[in-house]
Design an enzyme around this catalytic site. Structure first.
Site, PDB file in Angstrom:
ATOM      1  N   GLU A   1      81.527  33.944  40.609  1.00  0.00           N
ATOM      2  CA  GLU A   1      82.121  32.493  41.306  1.00  0.00           C
ATOM      3  C   GLU A   1      81.776  32.108  42.732  1.00  0.00           C
ATOM      4  OE1 GLU A   1      83.286  35.181  39.760  1.00  0.00           O
ATOM      5  OE2 GLU A   1      84.906  34.456  38.491  1.00  0.00           O
TER       6      GLU A   1
ATOM      7  N   GLY B   1      85.373  34.824  34.727  1.00  0.00           N
ATOM      8  CA  GLY B   1      86.831  34.955  34.020  1.00  0.00           C
ATOM      9  C   GLY B   1      86.418  36.051  32.906  1.00  0.00           C
TER      10      GLY B   1
ATOM     11  N   GLU C   1      86.454  39.289  34.210  1.00  0.00           N
ATOM     12  CA  GLU C   1      87.715  39.663  34.452  1.00  0.00           C
ATOM     13  C   GLU C   1      88.623  40.091  33.254  1.00  0.00           C
ATOM     14  OE1 GLU C   1      88.327  36.193  36.983  1.00  0.00           O
ATOM     15  OE2 GLU C   1      89.187  37.295  38.467  1.00  0.00           O
TER      16      GLU C   1
ATOM     17  N   ALA D   1      85.075  30.537  33.252  1.00  0.00           N
ATOM     18  CA  ALA D   1      86.434  29.900  33.213  1.00  0.00           C
ATOM     19  C   ALA D   1      86.032  28.492  32.535  1.00  0.00           C
ATOM     20  CB  ALA D   1      87.137  29.351  34.614  1.00  0.00           C
TER      21      ALA D   1
END
Ligand code: NAD
Length: 678
Positions: free
Chosen positions: A125, A102, A105, A63
Site C-alpha cells: 500500500e 487486501g 489482509e 483491492a
C-alpha cells in the site's frame, strides 16, 4: 450477475473459491461473496473447517483500485475479514501467486495460512501513498512481531513464501501442484481445536519491550522514505499495535489511512500508478501489431552510455555485440562492464556464475561486419550529427534488412539521422539515462517515419530490460532535457541576480529532488563541453573552469569537497559569481525561497504545456513518467504536470507573469478551462 465466489464441499471442509480474473481483486462482489460463504459455513453444522483459495494466476492480489475515490458499497473489507476471523471453525488461506495488500489482509484474518513455495506475500500500500486499511497493520505485528512487520508494511516489497514461513506469517508450505488437497488436509488437522486469531496474538510485544526499534528502523530507511508520508504513518501504525488495544489500534490505523487517502501524496502516487501503465501505450499503434523478434543486439560506442546500455540486454539474457573504433577503447569499455557486474556480485546481488553468464553474452568487436545479423543496433557515439550520420550510413549497409537502428542521442534530430539510411521507418531514438544500467527511464523518440512495428517492439522490449518507457516526438532535448534546460536557465539567472547557489540546490532538495542543479553540475563535471581556454570567460561555468574548479573529480566545483565527498559552499565561488554578475552589470538582491522554487519549476510546466501543444508527448502523464524516472522528480508530487494541477494552473500562470516569464497559450487556456491538462 453471478458471484465471483463459489463454494465446494470436500467432506466436512467447505472450500471457498474466488474466480475474479485477472488478479482476484477484492471488489464489492468478491467481498460480498466471501462474507456470504463464511455465513454459509457457520450456518451448516456439517461444515467443520473452511479453506479459502483462488482460481487463476493468483490469490487475491489487492483491492480493486478502480473503486478508489468512489462511494463505498458494502460490505467493506474490514467487516468481511472480521466475520471471517470471528468464526470458531478453522479458516485456512490457501495461497498461490501473490497475496498482496487486501489479499494479504485476507490471509491475516484467516486462522491459518498455507502457501505453495512460489507464492509471495506483501503489503504494498505504501507504494500508492497509503497503509493497509483492513487491519493489516494491527494483525501482522501481533502475528509476527513489530520487527518483522516493519519492513513489510513500510517497505511495501513482497517476500517469498519461505521467508514468510520463517517469520511466522505462513504456517506451512505445501506442494506446488497440490495446494487445494494439501490445504484441505491441513484444515482437517485443526478441526476441534480452538482457533488462533491474529488480532489476539502477542508477538508485537517485542516493540513494547524495545520501543527504540521503531526509531532505529526509521533511521535505517531515512534516505528511502525522505518526504513520503505513508512510510511514516506505517511505522506509527505498527507502533500503535503494541501500545493500544486491538480495537483502538484498528481505529488508529483507520485514522491514519483516511488522512493519507484524502491527501495529495496518495492522489499523486495513484496518478503515477496509472501514468506508468498508460505511457507504454501508443494511441495510434494497434494492440495486435506484429512485433519484430529481438534476439541479438548491437551497441556502437563502449563509452559511458554504450557500456550501460549493453548491460541492460546482457542482464536480460540477450546477446550483445559492442563495437568501438579502437582496441584500447573497446578493452576499456568491456572492462568497465565487467567491473560493474563484479561490484554488484560483491554486494551479494549477483552470483559469480551470473557475472560470467552475462559477460559470456558479450562480443566485443572493431568490425561492422559482426553486426550484420543483429535485430537491433543502438548507437551511443559522440553527440555529433556528422559522426552519427556516418555511423548510421555504415549500419544501413551492413545490418540485415528489417533490423531496427536506434540512436541514444540526447538532443539531435532523429529524423535527420534517419536520412543517412535507406530505411527511415526502422530508425528511432532510444534515449537512455546515465547510468544507463541503473536509471529506469527510456525515452523512445518517434521519428516522422518510424514504423508501428518498430515502436511497438521497442516498447515491449523496454519492459524486458526493466525500463519504464515513454514516447517523445522529435524536438531538441525531447521531453526531459527540453524541460530541464528551462530549469537550468532560471538556475543560472537566479545566481546572476544574487541567489546563493546552495540555496537554489536546497530549494530543490526540500522539494524532494535527490540533488540540485549545481550539485548535479559538480557530479557530472563542470568542464563538460568547456572550450579549454581560461582567458575566455562568458559564463559562470567558464569562470569556474578557468580556476580549475571542474567539479567533484577535482575536489572542487561550485562546492568544496572533502575526501568523503561532503560538500561545503565555497567563498571563492561566491566571489567569482559576484564579480561575474558585476561585470555583466547585474544588480544583486535577496531572493526568497518561494521565488527560487517558482522560477525553477513553473517554466518547466510551461515547457511541458508546449510539448503537449506540439504533440511531442502523447499525454501530460507521460511527461510525469519521464521526470519521475529520469530526473528524480519526487514521486509523491506526481510529476511536474500533476503537481502543477495540485498547485493550480492559474497560480502557475500568475507566477510566470509575475517574474516576466513566458506563458504559452496552451497553459493559459488549460488554466482558464478547468485547470486540468488531460
Ligand atoms: P562517451 O564519450 O563516454 O562515449 C562515446 C564512445 O563512442 C567513445 O568510447 C568513443 O570511442 C566511441 N565512438 C565515437 N565515435 C565512434 C564511431 N564512429 N564508431 C564507434 N565508436 C565510436 O559518450 P557518452 O556519454 O556515452 O554519450 C554517447 C551518446 O549518448 C551521446 O549521443 C550522448 O549525447 C548520449 N547520452 C549521454 C548521456 C550521458 O549522461 N553521458 C545521457 C544520455 C544520452
Amino acid at each position: 450477475m453471478t458471484s465471483p465466489i463459489r463454494t465446494e464441499r470436500h467432506d466436512n471442509v467447505l472450500v471457498v473459491i474466488s474466480d475474479n480474473p485477472p488478479v482476484n481483486a477484492l471488489g464489492q462482489a468478491v467481498r460480498a461473496g466471501l462474507k456470504d460463504a463464511i455465513g454459509e459455513a457457520l450456518a451448516d453444522d456439517s461444515v467443520e473447517a473452511v479453506v479459502i483459495r483462488c482460481d487463476g494466476q493468483t490469490f487475491f492480489a489487492g483491492a480493486d483500485i478502480t473503486e478508489f475515490g468512489k462511494p463505498p458499497v458494502g460490505p467493506n473489507l474490514p467487516e468481511t475479514l472480521d466475520a471471517m476471523e470471528a468464526s470458531d471453525k478453522p479458516v485456512v488461506a490457501a495461497i498461490h501467486g501473490t497475496a498482496l495488500g487486501g489479499g494479504c489482509e485476507v490471509a491475516l484474518a484467516c486462522h491459518y495460512r498455507v502457501a505453495v513455495p512460489s507464492a509471495k506475500l506483501g503489503l504494498p500500500e505504501v507504494k500508492l501513498g497509503l497503509i493497509p486499511g483492513a487491519a493489516g497493520t494491527q494483525r501482522l505485528p501481533r502475528l509476527v512481531g513489530a520487527e518483522a512487520a516493519l519492513p513489510l508494511v513500510v517497505g511495501g516489497n513482497p517476500i517469498p513464501a519461505n521467508k514468510a514461513e520463517m517469520i511466522g506469517l505462513l504456517d506451512a508450505l505445501v506442494g506446488e501442484d497440490s495446494l487445494e488437497a494439501d490445504a484441505i488436509a491441513f484444515a482437517k488437522t485443526k478441526i476441534g481445536q480452538s482457533v488462533p486469531r491474529s488480532s489476539e496474538g502477542k508477538a508485537n510485544e517485542d516493540g513494547v519491550r524495545d520501543p527504540d526499534l521503531f526509531d532505529r528502523f526509521r533511521a535505517s530507511q531515512a534516505r528511502r522514505i525522505r518526504g513520503f508520508d505513508a512510510p511514516n504513518a506505517a511505522i506509527e501504525a505498527v507502533k500503535a499495535a503494541g501500545e493500544l488495544s486491538y480495537a483502538d489500534g484498528v481505529a488508529k490505523e483507520r485514522e491514519l489511512f483516511m488522512k493519507l487517502m484524502g491527501g495529495t501524496q496518495s492522489a499523486a502516487m495513484r496518478h503515477y500508478f496509472f501514468a506508468e501503465r498508460a505511457a507504454n501505450k501508443i494511441d495510434d499503434v494497434p494492440k495486435d501489431t506484429q512485433l519484430i523478434p529481438i534476439k541479438k543486439v548491437g551497441v556502437i560506442g563502449a563509452g559511458t552510455m554504450g557500456g550501460g546500455i549493453a548491460m541492460n540486454f546482457l542482464s536480460a539474457g540477450i546477446p550483445v555485440t559492442i563495437l568501438e573504433m579502437a582496441q584500447d577503447a573497446l578493452d576499456r569499455g568491456t572492462g568497465v562492464i565487467r567491473k560493474n557486474y563484479e561490484n554488484t556480485a560483491k554486494k551479494g546481488r549477483m552470483s559469480a556464475e551470473q557475472v560470467e553468464q552475462a559477460m559470456g553474452l558479450l562480443t566485443p568487436t572493431l568490425s561492422y561486419d559482426d553486426l550484420a545479423d543483429c535485430d537491433l543496433v543502438i548507437e551511443a557515439v559522440y553527440e555529433s550529427m556528422e559522426v552519427k550520420k556516418e555511423v548510421f550510413g555504415k549500419l544501413d549497409e551492413v545490418v540485415k534488412q528489417g533490423a531496427i537502428l536506434a540512436s541514444n542521442t540526447s538532443y539531435l534530430d532523429v529524423d535527420e539521422i534517419a536520412t543517412a539510411t535507406n530505411r527511415p521507418g526502422y530508425v528511432l531514438g532510444m534515449h537512455f539515462f546515465s547510468p544507463a544500467n541503473v536509471m529506469k527511464l527510456l525515452e523512445v523518440v518517434r521519428g516522422k517515419e518510424t514504423r508501428h512495428d518498430v515502436l511497438a517492439t521497442v516498447m515491449k522490449l523496454s519492459k524486458k530490460i526493466g525500463k519504464v518507457a515513454a514516447v517523445s516526438g522529435v524536438c531538441p532535448g525531447f521531453i526531459g532535457n527540453r524541460m530541464l534546460s528551462k530549469r537550468q536557465e532560471q538556475a543560472n539567472e537566479l545566481l546572476m541576480e544574487g541567489a546563493n547557489y546552495w540555496e537554489v540546490d536546497e530549494v530543490l532538495l526540500d522539494f524532494g529532488f535527490p540533488m540540485g542543479p549545481f550539485q548535479m553540475g559538480d557530479l557530472a563535471g563542470i568542464d563538460i563541453g568547456w572550450h579549454r581556454d581560461p582567458s575566455k570567460v562568458t559564463t559562470i561555468r567558464e569562470a569556474l573552469c578557468a580556476v580549475g574548479r571542474f567539479g567533484q573529480k577535482a575536489g572542487k566545483g561550485f562546492y568544496d569537497y572533502d575526501e568523503a565527498r561532503n560538500r561545503t559552499p565555497s567563498d571563492e565561488v561566491k566571489q567569482i559569481i559576484a564579480d561575474f554578475a558585476a561585470k555583466e552589470g547585474k544588480p544583486q538582491r535577496e531572493i526568497s525561497k518561494d521565488e527560487i522554487r517558482e522560477r525553477l519549476l513553473y517554466p518547466m510546466v510551461n515547457e511541458g504545456a508546449m510539448i503537449l501543444e506540439e504533440g511531442m508527448a502523447q499525454r501530460a502523464s507521460d511527461i510525469d513518467v519521464v521526470w519521475i524516472n529520469g530526473y528524480g522528480w519526487p514521486l509523491y508530487t506526481g510529476g511536474p504536470m500533476f503537481w502543477a494541477q495540485t498547485v493550480g494552473l492559474e497560480k502557475v500562470v500568475t507566477g510566470l507573469e509575475r517574474y516576466g516569464l513566458p506563458v504559452s497559450n496552451y497553459l493559459r487556456t488549460k488554466a482558464e478551462n478547468g485547470g486540468k491538462f488531460d
